[in-house]
Design a protein around this motif. Sequence first.
Motif, PDB file in Angstrom:
ATOM      1  N   ALA A 121       0.827  -1.205   0.000  1.00 40.16           N
ATOM      2  CA  ALA A 121       0.000   0.000   0.000  1.00 40.16           C
ATOM      3  C   ALA A 121       0.861   1.255   0.000  1.00 40.16           C
ATOM      4  O   ALA A 121       0.555   2.238  -0.687  1.00 40.16           O
ATOM      5  N   ALA A 122       1.952   1.238   0.754  1.00 41.24           N
ATOM      6  CA  ALA A 122       2.820   2.415   0.855  1.00 41.24           C
ATOM      7  C   ALA A 122       3.512   2.727  -0.465  1.00 41.24           C
ATOM      8  O   ALA A 122       3.798   3.893  -0.763  1.00 41.24           O
ATOM      9  N   THR A 123       3.791   1.713  -1.246  1.00 39.53           N
ATOM     10  CA  THR A 123       4.486   1.917  -2.521  1.00 39.53           C
ATOM     11  C   THR A 123       3.521   2.094  -3.688  1.00 39.53           C
ATOM     12  O   THR A 123       3.956   2.216  -4.832  1.00 39.53           O
ATOM     13  N   GLY A 124       2.217   2.084  -3.417  1.00 39.49           N
ATOM     14  CA  GLY A 124       1.237   2.336  -4.461  1.00 39.49           C
ATOM     15  C   GLY A 124       0.819   1.120  -5.259  1.00 39.49           C
ATOM     16  O   GLY A 124       0.081   1.238  -6.239  1.00 39.49           O
ATOM     17  N   LEU A 125       1.272  -0.076  -4.872  1.00 34.09           N
ATOM     18  CA  LEU A 125       0.863  -1.284  -5.573  1.00 34.09           C
ATOM     19  C   LEU A 125      -0.519  -1.755  -5.136  1.00 34.09           C
ATOM     20  O   LEU A 125      -1.184  -2.515  -5.851  1.00 34.09           O
ATOM     21  N   LEU A 126      -0.949  -1.307  -3.984  1.00 30.13           N
ATOM     22  CA  LEU A 126      -2.227  -1.713  -3.418  1.00 30.13           C
ATOM     23  C   LEU A 126      -2.927  -0.455  -2.924  1.00 30.13           C
ATOM     24  O   LEU A 126      -2.326   0.365  -2.215  1.00 30.13           O
ATOM     25  N   ARG A 127      -4.198  -0.277  -3.319  1.00 28.58           N
ATOM     26  CA  ARG A 127      -4.917   0.926  -2.890  1.00 28.58           C
ATOM     27  C   ARG A 127      -5.329   0.823  -1.433  1.00 28.58           C
ATOM     28  O   ARG A 127      -5.164   1.771  -0.660  1.00 28.58           O
ATOM     29  N   SER A 128      -5.886  -0.311  -1.051  1.00 29.83           N
ATOM     30  CA  SER A 128      -6.327  -0.500   0.330  1.00 29.83           C
ATOM     31  C   SER A 128      -6.461  -1.985   0.620  1.00 29.83           C
ATOM     32  O   SER A 128      -6.569  -2.806  -0.298  1.00 29.83           O
ATOM     33  N   TRP A 129      -6.435  -2.323   1.917  1.00 26.85           N
ATOM     34  CA  TRP A 129      -6.676  -3.699   2.324  1.00 26.85           C
ATOM     35  C   TRP A 129      -7.271  -3.709   3.726  1.00 26.85           C
ATOM     36  O   TRP A 129      -7.081  -2.772   4.508  1.00 26.85           O
ATOM     37  N   GLN A 130      -7.998  -4.771   4.013  1.00 29.46           N
ATOM     38  CA  GLN A 130      -8.635  -4.905   5.316  1.00 29.46           C
ATOM     39  C   GLN A 130      -8.760  -6.381   5.649  1.00 29.46           C
ATOM     40  O   GLN A 130      -9.144  -7.187   4.794  1.00 29.46           O
ATOM     41  N   ALA A 131      -8.419  -6.745   6.863  1.00 32.10           N
ATOM     42  CA  ALA A 131      -8.502  -8.132   7.313  1.00 32.10           C
ATOM     43  C   ALA A 131      -9.551  -8.248   8.410  1.00 32.10           C
ATOM     44  O   ALA A 131      -9.678  -7.357   9.248  1.00 32.10           O
ATOM     45  N   CYS A 132     -10.285  -9.353   8.378  1.00 36.00           N
ATOM     46  CA  CYS A 132     -11.275  -9.637   9.405  1.00 36.00           C
ATOM     47  C   CYS A 132     -10.738 -10.757  10.296  1.00 36.00           C
ATOM     48  O   CYS A 132     -10.655 -11.909   9.864  1.00 36.00           O
ATOM     49  N   PRO A 133     -10.324 -10.440  11.521  1.00 34.11           N
ATOM     50  CA  PRO A 133      -9.726 -11.462  12.392  1.00 34.11           C
ATOM     51  C   PRO A 133     -10.670 -12.625  12.694  1.00 34.11           C
ATOM     52  O   PRO A 133     -10.225 -13.769  12.835  1.00 34.11           O
ATOM     53  N   ASP A 134     -11.970 -12.342  12.782  1.00 33.39           N
ATOM     54  CA  ASP A 134     -12.925 -13.393  13.139  1.00 33.39           C
ATOM     55  C   ASP A 134     -13.063 -14.443  12.047  1.00 33.39           C
ATOM     56  O   ASP A 134     -13.032 -15.642  12.308  1.00 33.39           O
ATOM     57  N   SER A 135     -13.212 -13.991  10.815  1.00 39.65           N
ATOM     58  CA  SER A 135     -13.406 -14.926   9.700  1.00 39.65           C
ATOM     59  C   SER A 135     -12.107 -15.333   9.031  1.00 39.65           C
ATOM     60  O   SER A 135     -12.052 -16.339   8.319  1.00 39.65           O
ATOM     61  N   GLY A 136     -11.045 -14.529   9.226  1.00 42.98           N
ATOM     62  CA  GLY A 136      -9.790 -14.795   8.532  1.00 42.98           C
ATOM     63  C   GLY A 136      -9.799 -14.338   7.092  1.00 42.98           C
ATOM     64  O   GLY A 136      -8.894 -14.690   6.323  1.00 42.98           O
ATOM     65  N   ASP A 137     -10.794 -13.524   6.720  1.00 38.07           N
ATOM     66  CA  ASP A 137     -10.895 -13.044   5.347  1.00 38.07           C
ATOM     67  C   ASP A 137     -10.022 -11.814   5.127  1.00 38.07           C
ATOM     68  O   ASP A 137      -9.856 -10.978   6.026  1.00 38.07           O
ATOM     69  N   LEU A 138      -9.496 -11.716   3.912  1.00 39.47           N
ATOM     70  CA  LEU A 138      -8.713 -10.558   3.496  1.00 39.47           C
ATOM     71  C   LEU A 138      -9.416  -9.903   2.317  1.00 39.47           C
ATOM     72  O   LEU A 138      -9.705 -10.578   1.322  1.00 39.47           O
TER      73      LEU A 138
END
Length: 214
Positions: free
Chosen positions: A192-209
């Motif tokens: 994300a910092a280098t501009g390769l990824l706009r945003s990301w979010q992880a859900c600890p309960d489900s393990g989804d990214l």
Amino acid sequence: MPDTVLARVPLHPTTARRRRRPKGPGEQTRVREILSYLAAALPAGTSAAARLLALQCALRVNTKMHIRLPNGVLRSLRLNAVQDPWRELEHARWLRIIPGNTVNEVVAELLDAALLGQAPARPDRMRAADWALRASSSSTARAIGPLPQLASAYLAAHADPQAGSGLSELDQMARACGLPLVELPTLLDQLAATGLLRSWQACPDSGDLHWTLA
């Protein structure tokens, strides 16, 4: 009675030569499947550089289990001056380098027969190999190393091609990248910092990214 001549109507070029249709899934799906296969087939500690190399080998292998990898591909991945990925895959008994390689390519034999069950027609695999090369060899990813390159290929292969958003499981991505799960957030922050990824979010309960590509 005059002779009757049956004239053959010439075929229009577009009907005479039909465009070949892919015989398997699309390039993105094929890369996603091979990444999943490699996550299970390679030792957990296999480096990102070796996994990038294995991805290209798995997509380019022929029916005799041989691979001829041009140095141009290795340069695109910045692996042309690195010997360790080849040795690492040899040590894992996943491939064997064939002696007598030329200066322009490396020839090897893949030792995992399960790959033949993964392989569609060779032109389709070669298109998938080119797709994976583009997804993993952006100038930014190459500048910061093999792990961001491999992660970029994984995220692109698992994202919606139109919206650029993706959904996967955290442990699946960590396994495909050969990375401990606790280190995955740091990698995603780097992308994300280098501009390769706009945003990301992880859900600890489900393990989804969840993520959105830049």
